[in-house]
Scaffold this motif. Sequence first.
Motif, PDB file in Angstrom:
ATOM      1  N   GLU A  26       0.865  -1.195   0.000  1.00 30.63           N
ATOM      2  CA  GLU A  26       0.000   0.000   0.000  1.00 30.63           C
ATOM      3  C   GLU A  26       0.894   1.235   0.000  1.00 30.63           C
ATOM      4  N   GLU A  27       0.863   2.002  -1.084  1.00 24.78           N
ATOM      5  CA  GLU A  27       1.768   3.153  -1.181  1.00 24.78           C
ATOM      6  C   GLU A  27       1.065   4.462  -0.829  1.00 24.78           C
ATOM      7  N   ARG A  28      -0.279   4.414  -0.580  1.00 23.28           N
ATOM      8  CA  ARG A  28      -1.030   5.648  -0.315  1.00 23.28           C
ATOM      9  C   ARG A  28      -1.120   5.874   1.198  1.00 23.28           C
ATOM     10  N   LEU A  29      -0.582   7.006   1.642  1.00 31.90           N
ATOM     11  CA  LEU A  29      -0.481   7.283   3.072  1.00 31.90           C
ATOM     12  C   LEU A  29      -1.827   7.160   3.788  1.00 31.90           C
ATOM     13  N   GLU A  30      -2.859   7.800   3.236  1.00 34.29           N
ATOM     14  CA  GLU A  30      -4.142   7.826   3.943  1.00 34.29           C
ATOM     15  C   GLU A  30      -4.758   6.434   4.054  1.00 34.29           C
ATOM     16  N   VAL A  31      -4.677   5.671   2.965  1.00 38.17           N
ATOM     17  CA  VAL A  31      -5.260   4.330   2.990  1.00 38.17           C
ATOM     18  C   VAL A  31      -4.512   3.452   3.994  1.00 38.17           C
ATOM     19  N   LEU A  32      -3.180   3.589   4.008  1.00 36.60           N
ATOM     20  CA  LEU A  32      -2.382   2.788   4.941  1.00 36.60           C
ATOM     21  C   LEU A  32      -2.728   3.140   6.389  1.00 36.60           C
ATOM     22  N   LYS A  33      -2.856   4.430   6.652  1.00 38.28           N
ATOM     23  CA  LYS A  33      -3.213   4.864   8.017  1.00 38.28           C
ATOM     24  C   LYS A  33      -4.565   4.290   8.433  1.00 38.28           C
ATOM     25  N   GLN A  34      -5.505   4.312   7.496  1.00 34.83           N
ATOM     26  CA  GLN A  34      -6.839   3.775   7.824  1.00 34.83           C
ATOM     27  C   GLN A  34      -6.762   2.286   8.148  1.00 34.83           C
ATOM     28  N   LYS A  35      -5.980   1.563   7.350  1.00 33.70           N
ATOM     29  CA  LYS A  35      -5.870   0.118   7.591  1.00 33.70           C
ATOM     30  C   LYS A  35      -5.218  -0.155   8.937  1.00 33.70           C
ATOM     31  N   MET A  36      -4.186   0.621   9.268  1.00 32.34           N
ATOM     32  CA  MET A  36      -3.509   0.416  10.547  1.00 32.34           C
ATOM     33  C   MET A  36      -4.451   0.724  11.708  1.00 32.34           C
ATOM     34  N   ALA A  37      -5.213   1.805  11.554  1.00 35.00           N
ATOM     35  CA  ALA A  37      -6.152   2.170  12.617  1.00 35.00           C
ATOM     36  C   ALA A  37      -7.176   1.059  12.836  1.00 35.00           C
TER      37      ALA A  37
END
Length: 477
Positions: A408-419
Motif C-alpha cells: 500500500e503506497e497511499r499514506l491515507e489508505v495505509l493509516k486507515q488500515k492500521m487504525a
Amino acid sequence: MNTKSVSELLAQDITLQDVSVKGWVRTFRANRFIALNDGSTINNIQCVVDFENFDEALLKRITTGAALHVTGELVESQGKGQKVEIIVASIEILGDSDPESYPIQPKKHSFEFLRENAHLRTRTNTFSAVMRLRSALSFAIHKYFTENGFYNMHTPIITGSDAEGAGEMFRVSTLEPKNPPLTDEGTVDYKQDFFGKETNLTVSGQLEAETYAMSLGKVYTFGPTFRAENSNTSRHLAEFWMIEPEVAFMDLAGNMDLAEDFLKSVIDYVLEHNKEDLQFLDERLFNEEKTKPQAERSEMRLIEKLKFVTDNNFKRVSYTEAIDILRNSKPNKKKKFKYLIEEWGADLQSEHERFLVEKHFKCPVILFDYPANIKAFYMRLNEDGKTVRAMDILFPGIGEIVGGSQREERLEVLKQKMAALDIPEEELWWYLDLRKYGTAVHSGFGLGFERLVMFATGMSNIRDVIPYPRTPQNAEF
Ligand code: 4AD
Ligand code: MG
C-alpha cells in the motif's frame, strides 16, 4: 604427495602415484575394501588394502566412522561400481570410532532416529546430499539477485515491530538484567527488557527492506526469521530462513514475473550443478514410493518434478476463481474437504492449496487478489475495496512456498488500515515516512528457504532440511 578430495580423485582418468586423502570410513569389507567419504561428494573412494602388509591391530581400528589418512596409488578399478580406486600404501588412524557405541551404522536408519542424532546425521548419504543441495541453493539465490541488479541487505533480528501483524513473536529478554526496568509493583518487567523497550525476534525483514527499496531500487534479504506459532506440522519451523526481495516501481504482475523467473532459475542451477546428489535422492525416493499403496504414490520422480517446474508456466488464478473451483470439487471420489469453504472470504487451508496444485491444475499456481481481511495490513487495497494485491505461490507436495504482495503506497489508505487493526502509528512512523516522501508503487515477496529445500530434495519433513530444527519440541542442539 598429491593431496586431493574424494571428488577430485574420482574425476581423474589417469593413474596417479603418491595420492593422499583424508576422510571417514563408511564401510570396511572383507578386511580389504575401505569405502572412504570426505563430504566432497556423495560417492566414496574405494581404498584397497592388502591385509597381509598391515598390522592386525591397525586393521581392527578401521571401523565405520573412524577418521583416516590414506596414501597410495590411484589406479583404474578392476571391480564394478567405480572407475578408479586407491591401492593403499599407508593408513594412519586420525580418530577412532567405537563400533559398539557409534550410532550411525551402515544400514538404513529412520529419519526420526537421525533427527535425534542431528550432529551426526550428515554422515549419511541422504543428509549429506540434502545439505550440499541446501548450500548450492543458497549460492544460486545470491547469484540470481546479484546478476539481476539487486543489493543484498541485512535486516535487524531484534526488532520493535511486528511486520506481519500476526502477534506470533518471541520476546527478547535478558536472564538477569543489571538495571532491570521495574513494574509499578517494583518487580522486574521482563516485557520491557531491551534497555527499557519491548522487543522481539523478527518475523520478517520486509518492512526494513521496503525502506531500502525506496532508495536503492532493488534489494533482497536472506536471513533467519522466527515465528512463535505452535504448529507441529511437517512444514513449519519456529526458526526458518527467508529470502525477501523488494523492488521499487514494480506492481503485482511484475512481482509474479520476478518470483517465477527466480524460482525457475535457482532450481535450474541445482539441476545443472548437483546432478549426483539429485540422482541419489531421486533413486532413494523412488524406492520409498514403491513401498506405498499405488494410490498414494507420487506420479513424478524428483528430477522430473524439478524439470516440470523449470519448463512450465505457473498458472495464475485469482482467489475468487479458486474459491469457485473448490466449492465445486471433491478432493477424491468419496471424501469431502475437512474444512468446507462456505463463503467468499474464508482463508484457504493447506488441503485446499494442495488440491488446487496437485489435483486440479497439476502445476505450480500463483493465487492472487485475496480478501483484505485475511492478509497483512501493508498490502495494496484493490479498487473493489475488499481485495488486496497479494500473491501466494503454491508448489506440488509443499503448498505455500512464497507469500508476497504489492504494498500500500497511499499514506491515507495505509493509516486507515492500521487504525482498523489497532496498529499504533507511533510504532511505524518510519514506515509511514516512505509514503510521505517520494512514495511509489513497490512490491516484494518472501520465499521460505526450507520449503524450497524440501521441494528440491523431495524430503517430506521440514525438520530434515535444516541442520538443527527449532520446533515446539526440539531445541536440543
Ligand atoms: O507468507 P509469509 O508470512 O510472508 C511474509 O513474511 C512477508 N513479509 C513476505 C514478503 O512479502 N516479504 O512468509 C513467507 C514464506 C511463506 O510463504 C513460507 O514459505 C515461509 O515464508 N514460512 C515458513 N517456513 C517455515 N516455517 C514457518 N513457520 C513459516 N512461516 C512462513
Ligand atoms: Mg503466507
